[in-house]
Structures are given as structure tokens and as C-alpha cells.
Design a protein around this motif. Structure first.
Motif, PDB file in Angstrom:
ATOM      1  N   VAL A 166      10.357  79.202  -6.298  1.00  0.00           N
ATOM      2  CA  VAL A 166       9.576  79.965  -5.605  1.00  0.00           C
ATOM      3  C   VAL A 166       9.930  79.960  -4.183  1.00  0.00           C
ATOM      4  O   VAL A 166       9.955  81.048  -3.290  1.00  0.00           O
ATOM      5  CB  VAL A 166       8.078  79.490  -5.529  1.00  0.00           C
ATOM      6  N   LYS A 167      10.613  78.899  -3.792  1.00  0.00           N
ATOM      7  CA  LYS A 167      11.183  78.690  -2.439  1.00  0.00           C
ATOM      8  C   LYS A 167      12.332  79.725  -2.092  1.00  0.00           C
ATOM      9  O   LYS A 167      12.100  80.467  -0.870  1.00  0.00           O
ATOM     10  CB  LYS A 167      11.576  77.419  -2.218  1.00  0.00           C
ATOM     11  N   VAL A 168      13.205  79.861  -3.027  1.00  0.00           N
ATOM     12  CA  VAL A 168      14.257  80.699  -2.633  1.00  0.00           C
ATOM     13  C   VAL A 168      13.933  82.169  -2.642  1.00  0.00           C
ATOM     14  O   VAL A 168      14.481  83.063  -2.036  1.00  0.00           O
ATOM     15  CB  VAL A 168      15.380  80.380  -3.637  1.00  0.00           C
ATOM     16  N   ALA A 169      13.211  82.477  -3.385  1.00  0.00           N
ATOM     17  CA  ALA A 169      12.552  84.001  -3.577  1.00  0.00           C
ATOM     18  C   ALA A 169      11.672  84.248  -2.266  1.00  0.00           C
ATOM     19  O   ALA A 169      11.677  85.119  -1.604  1.00  0.00           O
ATOM     20  CB  ALA A 169      11.625  84.263  -4.792  1.00  0.00           C
ATOM     21  N   ARG A 170      10.829  83.239  -1.820  1.00  0.00           N
ATOM     22  CA  ARG A 170      10.110  83.469  -0.619  1.00  0.00           C
ATOM     23  C   ARG A 170      10.822  83.873   0.572  1.00  0.00           C
ATOM     24  O   ARG A 170      10.730  84.414   1.441  1.00  0.00           O
ATOM     25  CB  ARG A 170       8.989  82.209  -0.437  1.00  0.00           C
ATOM     26  N   GLU A 171      11.943  82.663   0.653  1.00  0.00           N
ATOM     27  CA  GLU A 171      12.979  82.604   1.973  1.00  0.00           C
ATOM     28  C   GLU A 171      13.697  83.846   1.905  1.00  0.00           C
ATOM     29  O   GLU A 171      14.004  84.507   2.988  1.00  0.00           O
ATOM     30  CB  GLU A 171      13.529  81.275   1.703  1.00  0.00           C
ATOM     31  N   LYS A 228      11.731  97.422   7.353  1.00  0.00           N
ATOM     32  CA  LYS A 228       9.882  97.074   7.309  1.00  0.00           C
ATOM     33  C   LYS A 228       9.574  96.659   6.063  1.00  0.00           C
ATOM     34  O   LYS A 228       8.294  96.711   5.867  1.00  0.00           O
ATOM     35  CB  LYS A 228       9.640  98.857   7.586  1.00  0.00           C
ATOM     36  N   ALA A 229      10.143  96.795   4.842  1.00  0.00           N
ATOM     37  CA  ALA A 229       9.807  96.151   3.480  1.00  0.00           C
ATOM     38  C   ALA A 229      10.881  95.814   2.856  1.00  0.00           C
ATOM     39  O   ALA A 229      12.049  96.105   3.125  1.00  0.00           O
ATOM     40  CB  ALA A 229       9.111  97.422   2.859  1.00  0.00           C
ATOM     41  N   ALA A 230      10.700  94.526   2.126  1.00  0.00           N
ATOM     42  CA  ALA A 230      11.493  93.869   1.477  1.00  0.00           C
ATOM     43  C   ALA A 230      10.857  93.371   0.083  1.00  0.00           C
ATOM     44  O   ALA A 230       9.711  92.953   0.013  1.00  0.00           O
ATOM     45  CB  ALA A 230      12.255  92.664   2.263  1.00  0.00           C
ATOM     46  N   SER A 231      11.729  92.984  -0.944  1.00  0.00           N
ATOM     47  CA  SER A 231      11.151  92.255  -2.074  1.00  0.00           C
ATOM     48  C   SER A 231      12.620  91.439  -2.548  1.00  0.00           C
ATOM     49  O   SER A 231      13.574  91.622  -2.273  1.00  0.00           O
ATOM     50  CB  SER A 231      11.086  93.248  -3.251  1.00  0.00           C
ATOM     51  N   CYS A 232      12.103  90.295  -3.208  1.00  0.00           N
ATOM     52  CA  CYS A 232      12.881  89.413  -3.670  1.00  0.00           C
ATOM     53  C   CYS A 232      12.669  88.684  -5.000  1.00  0.00           C
ATOM     54  O   CYS A 232      11.448  88.702  -5.155  1.00  0.00           O
ATOM     55  CB  CYS A 232      13.061  88.345  -2.615  1.00  0.00           C
ATOM     56  N   THR A 233      13.605  88.715  -6.029  1.00  0.00           N
ATOM     57  CA  THR A 233      13.201  88.225  -7.312  1.00  0.00           C
ATOM     58  C   THR A 233      14.159  87.051  -7.921  1.00  0.00           C
ATOM     59  O   THR A 233      15.259  87.392  -7.752  1.00  0.00           O
ATOM     60  CB  THR A 233      13.023  89.378  -8.188  1.00  0.00           C
ATOM     61  N   TYR A 234      13.490  86.064  -8.401  1.00  0.00           N
ATOM     62  CA  TYR A 234      14.290  85.131  -8.941  1.00  0.00           C
ATOM     63  C   TYR A 234      13.899  85.287 -10.561  1.00  0.00           C
ATOM     64  O   TYR A 234      12.513  85.158 -10.893  1.00  0.00           O
ATOM     65  CB  TYR A 234      14.052  83.679  -8.671  1.00  0.00           C
ATOM     66  N   ARG A 235      14.931  85.384 -11.573  1.00  0.00           N
ATOM     67  CA  ARG A 235      14.371  85.335 -13.034  1.00  0.00           C
ATOM     68  C   ARG A 235      15.648  84.617 -13.779  1.00  0.00           C
ATOM     69  O   ARG A 235      16.488  84.484 -13.468  1.00  0.00           O
ATOM     70  CB  ARG A 235      14.469  86.813 -13.313  1.00  0.00           C
ATOM     71  N   GLU A 236      15.147  83.966 -14.810  1.00  0.00           N
ATOM     72  CA  GLU A 236      15.749  83.197 -15.616  1.00  0.00           C
ATOM     73  C   GLU A 236      15.358  83.468 -17.072  1.00  0.00           C
ATOM     74  O   GLU A 236      14.208  83.561 -17.368  1.00  0.00           O
ATOM     75  CB  GLU A 236      15.966  81.744 -15.316  1.00  0.00           C
ATOM     76  N   MET A 237      16.511  83.393 -18.113  1.00  0.00           N
ATOM     77  CA  MET A 237      16.139  83.264 -19.447  1.00  0.00           C
ATOM     78  C   MET A 237      16.867  81.921 -20.106  1.00  0.00           C
ATOM     79  O   MET A 237      18.144  81.920 -19.733  1.00  0.00           O
ATOM     80  CB  MET A 237      16.527  84.303 -20.155  1.00  0.00           C
ATOM     81  N   SER A 263      18.058  88.364  -6.886  1.00  0.00           N
ATOM     82  CA  SER A 263      18.166  89.973  -6.220  1.00  0.00           C
ATOM     83  C   SER A 263      17.196  90.019  -5.150  1.00  0.00           C
ATOM     84  O   SER A 263      16.142  89.661  -4.932  1.00  0.00           O
ATOM     85  CB  SER A 263      18.004  90.918  -7.301  1.00  0.00           C
ATOM     86  N   VAL A 264      17.771  90.766  -3.976  1.00  0.00           N
ATOM     87  CA  VAL A 264      17.054  91.337  -2.795  1.00  0.00           C
ATOM     88  C   VAL A 264      17.035  92.665  -2.714  1.00  0.00           C
ATOM     89  O   VAL A 264      18.028  93.189  -2.802  1.00  0.00           O
ATOM     90  CB  VAL A 264      17.584  90.308  -1.612  1.00  0.00           C
ATOM     91  N   VAL A 265      15.897  93.297  -2.147  1.00  0.00           N
ATOM     92  CA  VAL A 265      16.186  94.618  -1.803  1.00  0.00           C
ATOM     93  C   VAL A 265      15.241  94.846  -0.318  1.00  0.00           C
ATOM     94  O   VAL A 265      14.277  94.207   0.007  1.00  0.00           O
ATOM     95  CB  VAL A 265      15.173  95.599  -2.718  1.00  0.00           C
ATOM     96  N   ALA A 266      15.952  95.524   0.636  1.00  0.00           N
ATOM     97  CA  ALA A 266      15.659  95.617   2.019  1.00  0.00           C
ATOM     98  C   ALA A 266      15.624  97.173   2.146  1.00  0.00           C
ATOM     99  O   ALA A 266      16.426  97.953   1.753  1.00  0.00           O
ATOM    100  CB  ALA A 266      16.555  95.103   2.947  1.00  0.00           C
ATOM    101  N   ILE A 267      14.369  97.719   2.951  1.00  0.00           N
ATOM    102  CA  ILE A 267      14.217  98.910   3.099  1.00  0.00           C
ATOM    103  C   ILE A 267      13.999  99.176   4.562  1.00  0.00           C
ATOM    104  O   ILE A 267      13.095  98.623   5.199  1.00  0.00           O
ATOM    105  CB  ILE A 267      12.931  99.611   2.441  1.00  0.00           C
ATOM    106  N   ALA A 268      14.968 100.086   5.242  1.00  0.00           N
ATOM    107  CA  ALA A 268      14.950 100.234   6.528  1.00  0.00           C
ATOM    108  C   ALA A 268      14.363 101.649   6.773  1.00  0.00           C
ATOM    109  O   ALA A 268      14.551 102.370   5.957  1.00  0.00           O
ATOM    110  CB  ALA A 268      16.447 100.158   7.109  1.00  0.00           C
ATOM    111  N   HIS A 272      20.641  96.874  -1.745  1.00  0.00           N
ATOM    112  CA  HIS A 272      20.327  95.694  -2.927  1.00  0.00           C
ATOM    113  C   HIS A 272      21.490  94.833  -2.794  1.00  0.00           C
ATOM    114  O   HIS A 272      22.531  95.144  -2.384  1.00  0.00           O
ATOM    115  CB  HIS A 272      20.362  96.599  -4.096  1.00  0.00           C
ATOM    116  N   GLU A 273      20.961  93.649  -3.056  1.00  0.00           N
ATOM    117  CA  GLU A 273      22.185  92.529  -3.154  1.00  0.00           C
ATOM    118  C   GLU A 273      21.807  91.694  -4.181  1.00  0.00           C
ATOM    119  O   GLU A 273      20.398  91.507  -4.294  1.00  0.00           O
ATOM    120  CB  GLU A 273      22.155  91.770  -1.851  1.00  0.00           C
ATOM    121  N   GLY A 274      22.627  91.137  -5.034  1.00  0.00           N
ATOM    122  CA  GLY A 274      22.053  90.162  -5.888  1.00  0.00           C
ATOM    123  C   GLY A 274      23.362  89.466  -6.701  1.00  0.00           C
ATOM    124  O   GLY A 274      24.320  89.837  -6.740  1.00  0.00           O
ATOM    125  N   VAL A 275      22.603  88.716  -7.792  1.00  0.00           N
ATOM    126  CA  VAL A 275      23.717  87.988  -8.581  1.00  0.00           C
ATOM    127  C   VAL A 275      23.057  87.790 -10.124  1.00  0.00           C
ATOM    128  O   VAL A 275      21.887  87.345 -10.070  1.00  0.00           O
ATOM    129  CB  VAL A 275      24.476  87.032  -7.882  1.00  0.00           C
TER     130      VAL A 275
END
Length: 468
Positions: free
Chosen positions: A128-133, A146-155, A179-184, A194-197
Motif C-alpha cells: 500500500v505504501k509504495v502505491a500511495r507514495e 492534475k491527476a494521477a494513479s498508481c497500481t501495484y499488482r502481484e500473482m 505502474s504509474v499514470v500521470a495526466i497533465a 505511463h511508467e511501469g514494470v
């Protein structure tokens, strides 16, 4: 339900040894724990931990497949009977029957995906911490974001596969992604970055680069794209980054060589042994993480119990192989390439890609740019589509103009399109550095599959342009 691997694999062995009335029986147990945390604009939008487990049973009776699945392991025998009954019903009407299964070396043993810090040893609070930060950093790094989202997912998967041809394996797999999405936004203009791994491995394998670095990169790029001009449409020299190379390899080439698509009339059906790309191009699909580690589509054994090794689809420009399961390998009088995959226990194995990429060459990126009089560097694979003829159109997040061997301005809203085989024939430079870069994606051929792709930078000719 059995609580450990010994109990479940013993149950599968007993089922297979007692089965009657089928020429082939395959029992595949899968237990999956999926964890997902998602922050949107400072709010915890989703947090969930989902566990599911069950067994899929596939049988071959009178040249027809039957399949049944259950999440109640005490009902394996009943599920097997249902699969056999289904195959018998189908056999009464089906004209084109399965010719058989190609002989393959059946794998036995226990296999674990290497993980630097097991995901099970990292508590949910840290996830939760890495997704929030990450989400907060993406919004905070630039005023125009002005807007952003961040997702951590694992299987986390535990599989046990036993079949009547001798496969007897247990597999423990671990696939996290971030993954992180930023909207300017400014006035009526907006830009998204988008950035992610996404990898196969553990917590420290995923975060070789800090979660805040991913967030900063997305934020800075969104801000820059806000002021970028659009590309003018034209056929041009382009240098594709590893993500674009991976997307091209998977979507526009890889699907055309899946043997079930080939049998349906793919453009490459009669082209084995023919020149289909520049002799600088060697294109591979592999269950192993070749060249560099932790590729997101890595599988050790496929779901028919065959080793998921390296398959050279195109070697030095020549089409060498299609991708096979045991059924298609029998039809084509060749060997299975270990591409039979099922996403969950209640899915039947299909021919699917794994890690699909172009092998690196010898050119430096700086030289590729220096030797380009007019062209573009195309980076950041986004959505796209391709058909069975290799015709494709893919979105790109950022494009840099090249004039007289120098990188000029950033441009946005670009797409590249063309025929993938024509594009690969135009390749005249192949970079010497390699990267997997589409590991956050999923392939959606009837059912999901975790895949990856990549390559070096390649220089080629394609149509570029268009607004997105």
C-alpha cells in the motif's frame, strides 16, 4: 481441499493412474493468490487479495477434446467423468478430429521462479505504501500534473501438472508489477504519460529502480508532452525503442505464427524457409528470460508438461518456426515448442506466446541517430492492433524528431503503422543494448496470459503520424 503440494499431486497421480476410456488424460491443479492496490488522485480506490484454486481436467477421446474443471478436489473423479462424457458427445458429430499429440519429453520435478525477496514476505502495508507514495509523487512533482494513479499488482501461482504421458511437475511462480499514470492539463489541453514494470521474480527484482523514480518519470514526461507539437504524417525512417520492438514482435509477428492461427489462414502459412525480414533480424519467443533476467512472460514448463524453451521464429531474416502445442506439432510433423498455456485452472491450454523479442545487434544508439538525416525516435508503446496479415497500427507515447543526425524536439500523439514484415525487411541497424519493456501487459487471446517482449533499438521504415 488439500493444503499442501504433496497431497494435491498425490491426488492427481491417483486420478491419472485410475483413468479409463481416454487416450490421453491431463490434470492441472492451480492455486493463485492475486493482490492488487490502486490509488487514484490521493484516494485508495481498490485493495484486494483474492485466492482461488481448483483443477482443470482435459481428456482426448476418439479424437476429440473434453474439458471439465472443479474447485472441489474431492470431486476429481466426477470431473474426469464429465470431461470424458463431453468428449464422447463431441466425437459423435465432429468431422475434423485431433490427429494425435506429438511425442515430447515430459518433464518431472519441482520448479520455482527465482525471487530476490519473496512477495509473501512483504506485508500488505508495504505494498500500500509504495502505491500511495507513487501516486502522490506523480501529482506532486509538477504543478501541471492534475491527476494521477498508481497500481501495484502481484500473482503468486502454485501449479501441479500430471498427465498420462508422464509429466509430473510442481511449479511455483511469482509475477509482480507496478505502474504509474500521470495526466497533465492546462486550459483545454491534456497529456498522459505511463511508467511501469512487470516481471517474474521477487520484491527487490521489481524495484531495482525506486517506485518514486517511476512516478517522477511519468510526471515529468506528462508535463513535457503538454507543450509538444503533433507529428506530421509521413512514411519515414524511425528508430523504435525496446517497448515498441516488443509490441511489434508480439502483436504483429507473434500472433501470425501461432500454429492455430496459421491453420486458420495466417499470412505466413506457406512461408517457412522464406526471407521475411532483414538478415539483421532474429526474432525469438522463449519461456526463459533470455539475455537479461526477470522477463514478465517467463514460464518454466508449459501446461502440457513440455519444457518452455527458446524458439527462433525468424533467424537472420528467414522464417524458421511456428509456435506449437503438442496437437499442432503433430499436424505440422514437428516438435512442440512448449507454448501451451492456460491462465487459470478453469481455462483450457491454448497456443500462447511467452517472452517475444528481437535479439540485439552491434550498433550503438548514438550511431543510429547520427546516421539518420531525417527521422524519428519512437518510444513508449501504447495500445494498438494487428491482423493476421501483419498489418498493424500502434500508438506511441513520445516521439523525438531527428534532423541531420541530432535529436530535436519532443512530439506527441503519434502512431506507427504498416505491414510488420515489410517493416522488418527495412531494418538496417540493430542496437547492441537489450531490454524487456512490455511486462505490465497481458495478452487477451480468448483468455488472459502474462507475456513480455522487447529487444534493442532498431532502425527501420514505417508510416508515422496521426492524432491520438
Amino acid at each position: 481441499m488439500p493444503s499442501d503440494g504433496h497431497n494435491i499431486i498425490d491426488s492427481l497421480r491417483s486420478l491419472i493412474s485410475s483413468s479409463k476410456g481416454a487416450s490421453y488424460v491431463e490434470a492441472r491443479y492451480q492455486a493463485r493468490v492475486t493482490t492488487e492496490v490502486n490509488f487514484v488522485n490521493g484516494e485508495l480506490e481498490r485493495i484486494r487479495v483474492v485466492e482461488n484454486a481448483g483443477c482443470g481436467i482435459r481428456v482426448l477421446v476418439d479424437g476429440c477434446w473434453g474439458f471439465s474443471s472443479t474447485n472441489n478436489i474431492s470431486l476429481l473423479k466426477e470431473s474426469l467423468d464429465q470431461a470424458i462424457s463431453a468428449a464422447r458427445v463431441l466425437a459423435q458429430t465432429k468431422k475434423n478430429k485431433v490427429q494425435g499429440l506429438a511425442k515430447s519429453k515430459m518433464i518431472t520435478g519441482t520448479f520455482r521462479a527465482p525471487a530476490n525477496v519473496s512477495l509473501s514476505d512483504v506485508d500488505i502495508e508495504q505494498k500500500v505504501k509504495v502505491a500511495r507514495e507513487g501516486e502522490k509523487a506523480a501529482r506532486s512533482n509538477n504543478k501541471v500534473v492534475k491527476a494521477a494513479s498508481c497500481t501495484y499488482r502481484e500473482m503468486l501461482d502454485h501449479k501441479a501438472i500430471v498427465n498420462s504421458d508422464g509429466a509430473d511437475v510442481e511449479i511455483y511462480d511469482s509475477k509482480p508489477e507496478f505502474s504509474v499514470v500521470a495526466i497533465a492539463k492546462r486550459g483545454g489541453q491534456s497529456a498522459t504519460a505511463h511508467e511501469g514494470v512487470g516481471i517474474t521474480g521477487g520484491w527487490n527484482d521489481l524495484f531495482k529502480k525506486s517506485h518514486l523514480e517511476y512516478a517522477a518519470a511519468a510526471s515529468e514526461r506528462a508535463a513535457k508532452l503538454l507543450d509538444a507539437k503533433h507529428v506530421n504524417g509521413s512514411k519515414a525512417t524511425v528508430i523504435l525503442d525496446p517497448a515498441m520492438v516488443g509490441l511489434l514482435s508480439h502483436e504483429a509477428i507473434g500472433h501470425t505464427v501461432e500454429a492455430d492461427f496459421v491453420l486458420s489462414g495466417s499470412v505466413v502459412k506457406d512461408k517457412i524457409g522464406e526471407q521475411v525480414a532483414s538478415n539483421l533480424v532474429t526474432l525469438v519467443d522463449s519461456g526463459r528470460s533470455e539475455i537479461v533476467g526477470n522477463a514478465g512472460g517467463t514460464i518454466i514448463i508449459d501446461d502440457e508438461g513440455v519444457a518452455a524453451g527458446r524458439t527462433a521464429i525468424i533467424e537472420k531474416g528467414i522464417l524458421k518456426s511456428f509456435l506449437h502445442n503438442r496437437e499442432s506439432a503433430m499436424t505440422f510433423d514437428t516438435e512442440s515448442t512448449g507454448n501451451a498455456r492456460a491462465f487459470q485452472y478453469n481455462d483450457e491450454p491454448l497456443i500462447r506466446m511467452r517472452n517475444t523479442f528481437i535479439e540485439p545487434g552491434t550498433d550503438k544508439l548514438a550511431d543510429m541517430i547520427k546516421e539518420t538525416k531525417h527521422g524519428y525516435i519512437v518510444k513508449g508503446a501504447r495500445n494498438g492492433q494487428a491482423d493476421a496479415n501483419g498489418e498493424f497500427m500502434f500508438g506511441a507515447e513520445e516521439v523525438y524528431l531527428i534532423e541531420n543526425g541530432e535529436v530535436k524536439e519532443l512530439m506527441k500523439g503519434a502512431s506507427i503503422s504498416g505491414n510488420a514484415f515489410h517493416v522488418l525487411k527495412s531494418v538496417d541497424m540493430v542496437g547492441d543494448e537489450f531490454q524487456y519493456d512490455i511486462g505490465t501487459g497481458y495478452c487477451g487471446k480468448y483468455q488472459l496470459a502474462k507475456v513480455d517482449g522487447g529487444g534493442p533499438h532498431i532502425r527501420c521504415t514505417a508510416v508515422i503520424g496521426g492524432l491520438q
